[in-house]
Design a protein around this motif. Structure first.
Motif, PDB file in Angstrom:
ATOM      1  N   THR A  24      30.138  34.474  43.616  1.00 44.07           N
ATOM      2  CA  THR A  24      31.574  34.408  43.355  1.00 44.07           C
ATOM      3  C   THR A  24      31.765  33.710  42.019  1.00 44.07           C
ATOM      4  O   THR A  24      30.956  32.853  41.619  1.00 44.07           O
ATOM      5  N   ILE A  25      32.829  34.065  41.323  1.00 44.68           N
ATOM      6  CA  ILE A  25      33.085  33.462  40.018  1.00 44.68           C
ATOM      7  C   ILE A  25      33.312  31.954  40.159  1.00 44.68           C
ATOM      8  O   ILE A  25      32.890  31.153  39.323  1.00 44.68           O
ATOM      9  N   GLU A  26      33.911  31.563  41.278  1.00 50.32           N
ATOM     10  CA  GLU A  26      34.162  30.137  41.522  1.00 50.32           C
ATOM     11  C   GLU A  26      32.849  29.366  41.697  1.00 50.32           C
ATOM     12  O   GLU A  26      32.675  28.276  41.152  1.00 50.32           O
ATOM     13  N   ARG A  40      33.884  38.336  42.887  1.00 52.57           N
ATOM     14  CA  ARG A  40      32.422  38.343  42.827  1.00 52.57           C
ATOM     15  C   ARG A  40      31.894  39.016  41.554  1.00 52.57           C
ATOM     16  O   ARG A  40      32.361  40.079  41.156  1.00 52.57           O
ATOM     17  N   VAL A  41      30.910  38.350  40.923  1.00 48.02           N
ATOM     18  CA  VAL A  41      30.204  38.905  39.764  1.00 48.02           C
ATOM     19  C   VAL A  41      28.890  39.497  40.261  1.00 48.02           C
ATOM     20  O   VAL A  41      28.106  38.807  40.920  1.00 48.02           O
ATOM     21  N   LYS A  46      36.098  43.420  39.138  1.00 43.33           N
ATOM     22  CA  LYS A  46      37.467  43.390  39.631  1.00 43.33           C
ATOM     23  C   LYS A  46      37.834  41.955  40.000  1.00 43.33           C
ATOM     24  O   LYS A  46      37.049  41.247  40.637  1.00 43.33           O
ATOM     25  N   PHE A  47      39.022  41.537  39.601  1.00 39.87           N
ATOM     26  CA  PHE A  47      39.446  40.159  39.795  1.00 39.87           C
ATOM     27  C   PHE A  47      40.840  40.144  40.411  1.00 39.87           C
ATOM     28  O   PHE A  47      41.786  40.686  39.837  1.00 39.87           O
ATOM     29  N   ASP A  48      40.951  39.534  41.578  1.00 36.92           N
ATOM     30  CA  ASP A  48      42.243  39.389  42.256  1.00 36.92           C
ATOM     31  C   ASP A  48      42.652  37.922  42.147  1.00 36.92           C
ATOM     32  O   ASP A  48      42.032  37.043  42.760  1.00 36.92           O
TER      33      ASP A  48
END
Length: 199
Positions: A165-167, A54-55, A45-47
């Motif tokens: 986290t994706i970042e 988070r991956v 899920k991506f906001d």
């Protein structure tokens, strides 16, 4: 398979169908036992308004057992009603040095020790298990980029997973996060996931 699990397989099928051109575009120095390294597909899920997307990578022990490079297909989606609408997708080759950088100084033998310990807490001793892992978590978390996620419920669930986290993932890989659907993944019809509340 539950409906909450099925969306991952639907995304994975799309990746498999369209992956050949991406494999052809990546130059790899093969120094490992695989002709083509394995592909790990992670949908999450991506906001777009938040910075803590988070991956989830599953078992941290399994992650730390990987010794070779591999491809990571990422699919970030927004839940809009019954539809999982793809915000972005990417296809990355994780080199051995990248994986080691993510693992940090935490060692597999330490994780195996933690896993043995958490599994030693019998059913009904979940509060004690949680008190224990919260007391030791800071010591081990500082050794790795992965977030260590203990999973404990009032029944028999006793395991350790990991996430990023994706970042943070893109920062560690020294890549720019661009919100483009690079893999041309289609939206899928899938209800929001209902997570069990831990007892």
């Amino acid at each position: 398979m539950t409906e909450s699990q099925s969306h991952g397989f639907l995304f994975e099928e799309q990746v498999k169908q369209g992956i050949s051109k991406y494999l052809d575009s990546v130059t790899i120095n093969y120094t490992n036992k695989w002709d083509i390294p394995p592909i790990s597909v992670k949908s999450f899920k991506f906001d777009i308004s938040k910075s803590n997307n988070r991956v989830y990578f599953g078992s941290i022990e399994n992650m730390f057992k990987i010794q070779d490079g591999f491809f990571l297909a990422l699919i970030g989606y927004e839940q809009k009603g019954r539809v999982k609408e793809v915000v972005f997708s990417d296809f990355i080759f994780i080199e051995v040095k990248d994986l080691q950088n993510l693992k940090g100084e935490l060692e597999l033998k330490e994780l195996e020790m933690l896993s043995t310990k958490i599994k030693s807490f019998k059913e009904g001793f979940h509060e004690e298990a949680r008190e224990w892992y919260k007391s030791i978590l800071p010591e081990y978390s500082m050794k790795t980029s992965f977030q260590i996620n203990f999973k404990v419920d009032s029944k028999k669930q006793r395991r350790i997973q990991c996430s990023l986290t994706i970042e943070e993932l893109y920062k560690k890989l020294k890549r720019e996060l661009i919100l483009v659907n690079k893999l041309n993944i289609n939206n899928i019809d899938s209800n929001p996931r209902e997570r069990n509340t831990l007892g």
